[in-house]
Design a protein around this motif. Structure first.
Motif, PDB file in Angstrom:
ATOM      1  N   VAL A  48      -7.679  42.590   3.197  1.00 52.40           N
ATOM      2  CA  VAL A  48      -6.744  41.905   4.084  1.00 52.40           C
ATOM      3  C   VAL A  48      -5.336  42.430   3.823  1.00 52.40           C
ATOM      4  N   ILE A  49      -4.585  42.638   4.888  1.00 53.44           N
ATOM      5  CA  ILE A  49      -3.199  43.088   4.797  1.00 53.44           C
ATOM      6  C   ILE A  49      -2.321  42.127   5.590  1.00 53.44           C
ATOM      7  N   LEU A  50      -1.295  41.603   4.973  1.00 53.29           N
ATOM      8  CA  LEU A  50      -0.398  40.685   5.657  1.00 53.29           C
ATOM      9  C   LEU A  50       0.471  41.423   6.671  1.00 53.29           C
ATOM     10  N   PRO A  51       0.729  40.819   7.832  1.00 53.88           N
ATOM     11  CA  PRO A  51       1.685  41.404   8.774  1.00 53.88           C
ATOM     12  C   PRO A  51       3.080  41.469   8.146  1.00 53.88           C
ATOM     13  N   ASP A  52       3.852  42.445   8.529  1.00 59.67           N
ATOM     14  CA  ASP A  52       5.183  42.632   7.943  1.00 59.67           C
ATOM     15  C   ASP A  52       6.093  41.419   8.148  1.00 59.67           C
ATOM     16  N   GLY A  53       5.967  40.746   9.278  1.00 55.69           N
ATOM     17  CA  GLY A  53       6.896  39.667   9.587  1.00 55.69           C
ATOM     18  C   GLY A  53       6.536  38.324   8.993  1.00 55.69           C
ATOM     19  N   LEU A  54       5.389  38.223   8.322  1.00 60.91           N
ATOM     20  CA  LEU A  54       4.941  36.930   7.809  1.00 60.91           C
ATOM     21  C   LEU A  54       5.438  36.747   6.378  1.00 60.91           C
ATOM     22  N   LYS A  55       6.718  36.413   6.252  1.00 60.90           N
ATOM     23  CA  LYS A  55       7.371  36.350   4.947  1.00 60.90           C
ATOM     24  C   LYS A  55       6.998  35.098   4.153  1.00 60.90           C
ATOM     25  N   GLN A  56       6.486  34.070   4.824  1.00 61.20           N
ATOM     26  CA  GLN A  56       6.191  32.808   4.143  1.00 61.20           C
ATOM     27  C   GLN A  56       4.789  32.770   3.534  1.00 61.20           C
ATOM     28  N   ALA A  57       4.043  33.861   3.655  1.00 61.64           N
ATOM     29  CA  ALA A  57       2.663  33.884   3.177  1.00 61.64           C
ATOM     30  C   ALA A  57       2.533  34.723   1.909  1.00 61.64           C
ATOM     31  N   GLN A  58       1.692  34.263   1.012  1.00 63.14           N
ATOM     32  CA  GLN A  58       1.353  34.983  -0.208  1.00 63.14           C
ATOM     33  C   GLN A  58      -0.118  35.365  -0.142  1.00 63.14           C
ATOM     34  N   LEU A  59      -0.431  36.617  -0.410  1.00 66.30           N
ATOM     35  CA  LEU A  59      -1.808  37.104  -0.386  1.00 66.30           C
ATOM     36  C   LEU A  59      -2.279  37.385  -1.802  1.00 66.30           C
ATOM     37  N   ILE A  60      -3.458  36.867  -2.126  1.00 64.55           N
ATOM     38  CA  ILE A  60      -4.079  37.110  -3.429  1.00 64.55           C
ATOM     39  C   ILE A  60      -5.422  37.779  -3.173  1.00 64.55           C
ATOM     40  N   ARG A  61      -5.648  38.927  -3.785  1.00 62.22           N
ATOM     41  CA  ARG A  61      -6.926  39.625  -3.629  1.00 62.22           C
ATOM     42  C   ARG A  61      -7.757  39.463  -4.902  1.00 62.22           C
ATOM     43  N   THR A  62      -9.045  39.219  -4.731  1.00 62.47           N
ATOM     44  CA  THR A  62      -9.942  39.080  -5.872  1.00 62.47           C
ATOM     45  C   THR A  62     -11.256  39.804  -5.574  1.00 62.47           C
ATOM     46  N   ASN A  63     -12.042  40.016  -6.610  1.00 66.41           N
ATOM     47  CA  ASN A  63     -13.438  40.352  -6.403  1.00 66.41           C
ATOM     48  C   ASN A  63     -14.127  39.118  -5.818  1.00 66.41           C
ATOM     49  N   PRO A  64     -15.305  39.253  -5.235  1.00 58.65           N
ATOM     50  CA  PRO A  64     -15.974  38.071  -4.675  1.00 58.65           C
ATOM     51  C   PRO A  64     -16.181  36.988  -5.740  1.00 58.65           C
ATOM     52  N   ILE A  65     -15.590  35.832  -5.519  1.00 61.77           N
ATOM     53  CA  ILE A  65     -15.710  34.732  -6.482  1.00 61.77           C
ATOM     54  C   ILE A  65     -16.308  33.480  -5.844  1.00 61.77           C
ATOM     55  N   GLY A  66     -16.460  33.463  -4.527  1.00 61.09           N
ATOM     56  CA  GLY A  66     -17.042  32.300  -3.865  1.00 61.09           C
ATOM     57  C   GLY A  66     -15.979  31.370  -3.316  1.00 61.09           C
ATOM     58  N   ARG A  67     -16.396  30.595  -2.333  1.00 61.66           N
ATOM     59  CA  ARG A  67     -15.475  29.740  -1.584  1.00 61.66           C
ATOM     60  C   ARG A  67     -14.774  28.706  -2.471  1.00 61.66           C
ATOM     61  N   GLY A  68     -15.542  27.996  -3.321  1.00 58.00           N
ATOM     62  CA  GLY A  68     -14.923  26.965  -4.146  1.00 58.00           C
ATOM     63  C   GLY A  68     -13.889  27.527  -5.093  1.00 58.00           C
ATOM     64  N   ALA A  69     -14.234  28.615  -5.782  1.00 55.28           N
ATOM     65  CA  ALA A  69     -13.301  29.235  -6.718  1.00 55.28           C
ATOM     66  C   ALA A  69     -12.090  29.794  -5.983  1.00 55.28           C
ATOM     67  N   ALA A  70     -12.298  30.340  -4.787  1.00 55.50           N
ATOM     68  CA  ALA A  70     -11.188  30.898  -4.011  1.00 55.50           C
ATOM     69  C   ALA A  70     -10.226  29.804  -3.569  1.00 55.50           C
ATOM     70  N   LEU A  71     -10.751  28.656  -3.170  1.00 52.01           N
ATOM     71  CA  LEU A  71      -9.885  27.529  -2.808  1.00 52.01           C
ATOM     72  C   LEU A  71      -9.074  27.063  -4.008  1.00 52.01           C
ATOM     73  N   ASN A  72      -9.722  26.945  -5.149  1.00 54.49           N
ATOM     74  CA  ASN A  72      -9.000  26.530  -6.353  1.00 54.49           C
ATOM     75  C   ASN A  72      -7.909  27.522  -6.726  1.00 54.49           C
ATOM     76  N   LEU A  73      -8.212  28.795  -6.603  1.00 56.79           N
ATOM     77  CA  LEU A  73      -7.229  29.823  -6.920  1.00 56.79           C
ATOM     78  C   LEU A  73      -6.027  29.724  -5.992  1.00 56.79           C
ATOM     79  N   ALA A  74      -6.288  29.556  -4.706  1.00 58.15           N
ATOM     80  CA  ALA A  74      -5.195  29.462  -3.737  1.00 58.15           C
ATOM     81  C   ALA A  74      -4.323  28.244  -3.997  1.00 58.15           C
ATOM     82  N   ILE A  75      -4.951  27.099  -4.205  1.00 56.57           N
ATOM     83  CA  ILE A  75      -4.183  25.870  -4.417  1.00 56.57           C
ATOM     84  C   ILE A  75      -3.385  25.946  -5.713  1.00 56.57           C
ATOM     85  N   SER A  76      -3.932  26.603  -6.730  1.00 54.97           N
ATOM     86  CA  SER A  76      -3.214  26.726  -8.001  1.00 54.97           C
ATOM     87  C   SER A  76      -1.934  27.538  -7.858  1.00 54.97           C
ATOM     88  N   HIS A  77      -1.847  28.366  -6.807  1.00 56.67           N
ATOM     89  CA  HIS A  77      -0.650  29.169  -6.567  1.00 56.67           C
ATOM     90  C   HIS A  77       0.315  28.516  -5.563  1.00 56.67           C
TER      91      HIS A  77
END
Length: 247
Positions: A48-77
């Motif tokens: 996934v690549i963020l659009p240049d104009g979307l300054k309010q978004a943070q992108l985190i890339r991971t190896n496949p960790i699953g939906r639950g772990a990905a939600l926890n990771l996102a919320i922790s940030h």
């Protein structure tokens, strides 16, 4: 407008290329100046690549960790106290964030859901449409759209986050677990503030094997049965099953 009014939109994605352009456009439309977004790319084949104009978004890339772990990771940030969930293939209406932050500021112990619809339409602000849904009601069926959920981050912390080990039903498990902590209650607004993707060809839920969903659902309901008293009809069902009466 204060920091208390700010909310972070949480999205996880794996191989959601077909929805990214629409999702990013929608995110740009709904985020207010004080809001932000955290997106976890959960091991997509095409990163996934963020659009240049979307300054309010943070992108985190991971190896496949699953939906639950990905939600926890996102919320922790997340850097705000308020959290909103949005699936990559759903569409939030323009007033969604302001309506949900309003109810969460007034009622911090609420899991706040809205209705969803299949066809996009303009949402209008309505009063007195919030109603409580008892957690025991979820033992009959789950009428709540996870993609419409908003809540205080404290609820997520108290509940211990999403279960990363469940193959599905992580949303239901989170609701039932959260409802057993503190004063947390479940509220739903009848006004639709999201447009849902219901196409079985592209909806992730439709790809889950029936047996896996059935067995996981039974496991989730059983694990919370002591903490949340099931409704009368469920107790009667259990009694008839124990007595061997035809069901």
């Amino acid at each position: 407008m204060t920091q208390d009014d700010a909310i972070t939109v949480i999205t996880t994605v794996r191989n959601g290329d077909a929805f990214l352009d629409r999702y990013f456009a929608n995110l740009s439309d709904i985020l207010r100046p004080q809001d932000c977004a955290v997106i976890v790319d959960d091991g997509s084949t095409n990163r996934v690549i963020l659009p240049d104009g979307l300054k309010q978004a943070q992108l985190i890339r991971t190896n496949p960790i699953g939906r639950g772990a990905a939600l926890n990771l996102a919320i922790s940030h997340a850097t705000t106290n308020l959290i909103a969930i949005q699936d990559i293939d759903d569409f939030s209406h323009p007033d969604r964030l302001s309506i949900q932050t309003g109810i969460l500021r007034a009622h911090p112990h609420v899991l706040a859901f809205t209705a969803g619809q299949k066809i996009q339409a303009q949402a209008k602000t309505c009063r007195n449409q919030w109603r409580e849904i008892p957690a025991a009601r979820l033992y009959r069926s789950n009428p709540l759209h996870h993609s419409s959920l908003a809540f205080h981050r404290d609820i997520w912390q108290q509940a211990g986050g999403y279960d990363p080990d469940l193959p599905c039903c992580i949303d239901l498990d989170f609701y039932l677990r959260a409802a057993q902590h503190g004063e947390t209650t479940i509220w739903r607004l009848d006004l639709p503030l999201i447009t849902r993707n219901t196409d079985p060809a592209t909806r992730h839920f439709a790809s889950i094997q029936t047996t896996i969903h059935r067995d996981t659902l039974r496991h989730v309901l059983a694990r919370h049965r002591k903490g949340i008293a099931p409704p009368i009809w469920m107790r009667l069902f259990d009694l008839k099953r124990a007595l061997g009466i035809g069901i």
